[in-house]
Scaffold this motif. Structure first.
Motif, short mmCIF file in Angstrom:
data_model
loop_
_atom_site.label_atom_id
_atom_site.label_comp_id
_atom_site.label_asym_id
_atom_site.label_seq_id
_atom_site.Cartn_x
_atom_site.Cartn_y
_atom_site.Cartn_z
N GLU A 1 0.83 -1.21 0.00
CA GLU A 1 0.00 0.00 0.00
C GLU A 1 0.86 1.26 0.00
OE1 GLU A 1 -3.96 1.78 2.30
OE2 GLU A 1 -2.84 0.09 3.13
N ILE A 2 1.52 1.53 -1.13
CA ILE A 2 2.20 2.80 -1.31
C ILE A 2 1.75 3.38 -2.65
CG2 ILE A 2 4.17 1.93 -0.01
CD1 ILE A 2 5.81 2.08 -2.59
N LEU A 3 2.04 4.66 -2.85
CA LEU A 3 1.62 5.33 -4.07
C LEU A 3 2.55 4.96 -5.22
CD1 LEU A 3 -0.32 7.41 -5.37
CD2 LEU A 3 1.36 9.18 -4.79
N ALA A 4 1.97 4.43 -6.29
CA ALA A 4 2.74 4.10 -7.49
C ALA A 4 2.59 5.26 -8.47
CB ALA A 4 2.22 2.81 -8.11
N ILE B 1 3.69 4.30 -20.91
CA ILE B 1 4.14 2.98 -20.48
C ILE B 1 4.33 2.91 -18.96
CG2 ILE B 1 6.19 1.47 -20.53
CD1 ILE B 1 6.09 1.67 -23.55
N THR B 2 4.84 3.98 -18.35
CA THR B 2 5.01 3.95 -16.89
C THR B 2 3.66 3.95 -16.18
OG1 THR B 2 5.21 6.37 -16.79
CG2 THR B 2 7.24 5.12 -17.00
N VAL B 3 2.72 4.75 -16.67
CA VAL B 3 1.37 4.78 -16.07
C VAL B 3 0.71 3.41 -16.23
CG1 VAL B 3 -0.90 5.84 -16.16
CG2 VAL B 3 1.14 7.26 -16.43
N LEU B 4 0.81 2.84 -17.42
CA LEU B 4 0.23 1.53 -17.65
C LEU B 4 0.88 0.47 -16.77
CD1 LEU B 4 -0.08 1.62 -21.54
CD2 LEU B 4 -1.98 1.49 -19.92
N GLY B 5 2.18 0.59 -16.54
CA GLY B 5 2.86 -0.37 -15.68
C GLY B 5 2.29 -0.37 -14.28
N ALA B 6 2.08 0.82 -13.71
CA ALA B 6 1.52 0.91 -12.36
C ALA B 6 0.09 0.37 -12.33
CB ALA B 6 1.55 2.36 -11.89
N ARG B 7 -0.70 0.69 -13.34
CA ARG B 7 -2.09 0.25 -13.36
C ARG B 7 -2.20 -1.25 -13.60
NH1 ARG B 7 -5.27 5.38 -16.30
NH2 ARG B 7 -4.44 6.95 -14.86
N GLU C 1 -0.55 -6.82 -7.60
CA GLU C 1 -0.29 -5.89 -6.49
C GLU C 1 -1.54 -5.04 -6.22
OE1 GLU C 1 2.02 -5.45 -3.52
OE2 GLU C 1 2.87 -6.51 -5.25
N PRO C 2 -2.63 -5.66 -5.74
CA PRO C 2 -3.90 -4.95 -5.62
C PRO C 2 -3.94 -3.85 -4.56
CG PRO C 2 -4.06 -7.12 -4.63
CD PRO C 2 -2.75 -7.08 -5.35
N GLU C 3 -2.98 -3.84 -3.63
CA GLU C 3 -2.98 -2.82 -2.59
C GLU C 3 -2.32 -1.51 -3.03
OE1 GLU C 3 -4.63 -3.21 0.28
OE2 GLU C 3 -5.24 -5.10 -0.62
N LEU C 4 -1.71 -1.49 -4.21
CA LEU C 4 -1.07 -0.26 -4.69
C LEU C 4 -2.07 0.89 -4.72
CD1 LEU C 4 1.15 -1.08 -7.81
CD2 LEU C 4 1.93 -0.19 -5.62
#
Length: 238
Positions: free
Chosen positions: A20-23, A30-36, A43-46
Motif C-alpha cells: 500500500e504505497i503510491l505508485a 508505459i510507466t502509467v500503464l505499468g503501475a495500473r 499488487e492490488p494494494e497499490l
C-alpha cells in the motif's frame, strides 16, 4: 504481443511487493500503464492516482476519468508521502551513469550548457527518500554515459534510498552488484546481450546467464487492451 507490451509488464514488475504505497509513473504512457497493470494483477494494494490530485478507487483506461475516487491528494500530502518513503516513482532520464545517477537538467557544462532541459525538479528528494525506478524508451550511449553532466537524481554511490530497476526498450537493468553498479538483468525477446552492451556507454555487469524478459500472459494482454484501447504504448515503443 509487442515490444511495448513487454516493456509495460517489465515496468509493472518494478512495483511487485510494494503493497500500500503510491505508485507514480512519470514521463509517458508505459510507466502509467505499468503501475495500473500491477494494481489490477499481482499488487492490488497499490495506490494509484489520476495524474493530478485524486486517488483512484478504480483503474480507468488512459485518458479517462476515474469513476471511483478514494481521496484527495493535495501537494502537501503528496510531499509527505515522498518524504516518508511512501511513494515508488518511475522517472525518466536524459543521461544515466553506471551507478544510476541521472540527469534531467542540462546537457553540457552547467555554466554554458548545450541544451537546457527540465531542471532537477523533484529528482533529488525522490531518489533520496523513495523507491525509484526508471523508464528509458531509447537505450543508447547518449543516455547511458560514463559521467552525467549534472546529477539530478541520486545513484547508489550518492545515497539513493532504493534504486530498483531501469527498464528500456532493449532490456531490464538493476543494481544487484557488490558495488551497486548497473547489471544486465534481462534482455527483451529478440534482443541480444551484445546489442545492449553496444548501446551502453559504460561497462555493464553481465552475468554468465542473462534471461529473457517475461512476456505478458493472455490475461495480462487483455488487461492492457482495456487500459490502453488507443494503443498509446505502441507509439512510445514502435
Amino acid at each position: 504481443m509487442s515490444r511495448a507490451d513487454v516493456c509495460v509488464l517489465a515496468c509493472a514488475e518494478a512495483f511487485r511487493g510494494d503493497g500500500e504505497i503510491l505508485a507514480a509513473g512519470i514521463g509517458g504512457a508505459i510507466t502509467v500503464l505499468g503501475a495500473r497493470l500491477a494494481r489490477l494483477t499481482f499488487e492490488p494494494e497499490l495506490l494509484t492516482h489520476d495524474g493530478t490530485c485524486l486517488l483512484t478507487g478504480d483503474v480507468p483506461p488512459l485518458g479517462e476519468a476515474p469513476e471511483v475516487v478514494e481521496g484527495w491528494l493535495p501537494f502537501r500530502d503528496h510531499l509527505w508521502l515522498v518524504l516518508h518513503g511512501r511513494r515508488h516513482v518511475m522517472l525518466g532520464a536524459s543521461q544515466m551513469d553506471r551507478y544510476g545517477n541521472s540527469n534531467i537538467s542540462c546537457i553540457g557544462d552547467w555554466a554554458r550548457p548545450k541544451a537546457q532541459l527540465l531542471g532537477v525538479r523533484g529528482a533529488p528528494g525522490n531518489t533520496l527518500c523513495n523507491p525509484t525506478s526508471y523508464w528509458i524508451p531509447r537505450h543508447s550511449p547518449r543516455v547511458f554515459v560514463q559521467r552525467v553532466d549534472l546529477v539530478s537524481g541520486l545513484g547508489t554511490d550518492r545515497g539513493a534510498a532504493d534504486l530498483r530497476r531501469v527498464v528500456t526498450d532493449l532490456a531490464v537493468l538493476d543494481f544487484r552488484t557488490p558495488d551497486g553498479s548497473m547489471r544486465l538483468a534481462s534482455v527483451h525477446p529478440g534482443v541480444t546481450v551484445e546489442q545492449v552492451v553496444a548501446a551502453t556507454g559504460f561497462e555493464l555487469t553481465v552475468p554468465a546467464h542473462v534471461p529473457v524478459t517475461p512476456e505478458p500472459t493472455p490475461a495480462e494482454l487483455a488487461v492492457l487492451a482495456r487500459l490502453d484501447p488507443a494503443g498509446q504504448r505502441h507509439r512510445e515503443v514502435p
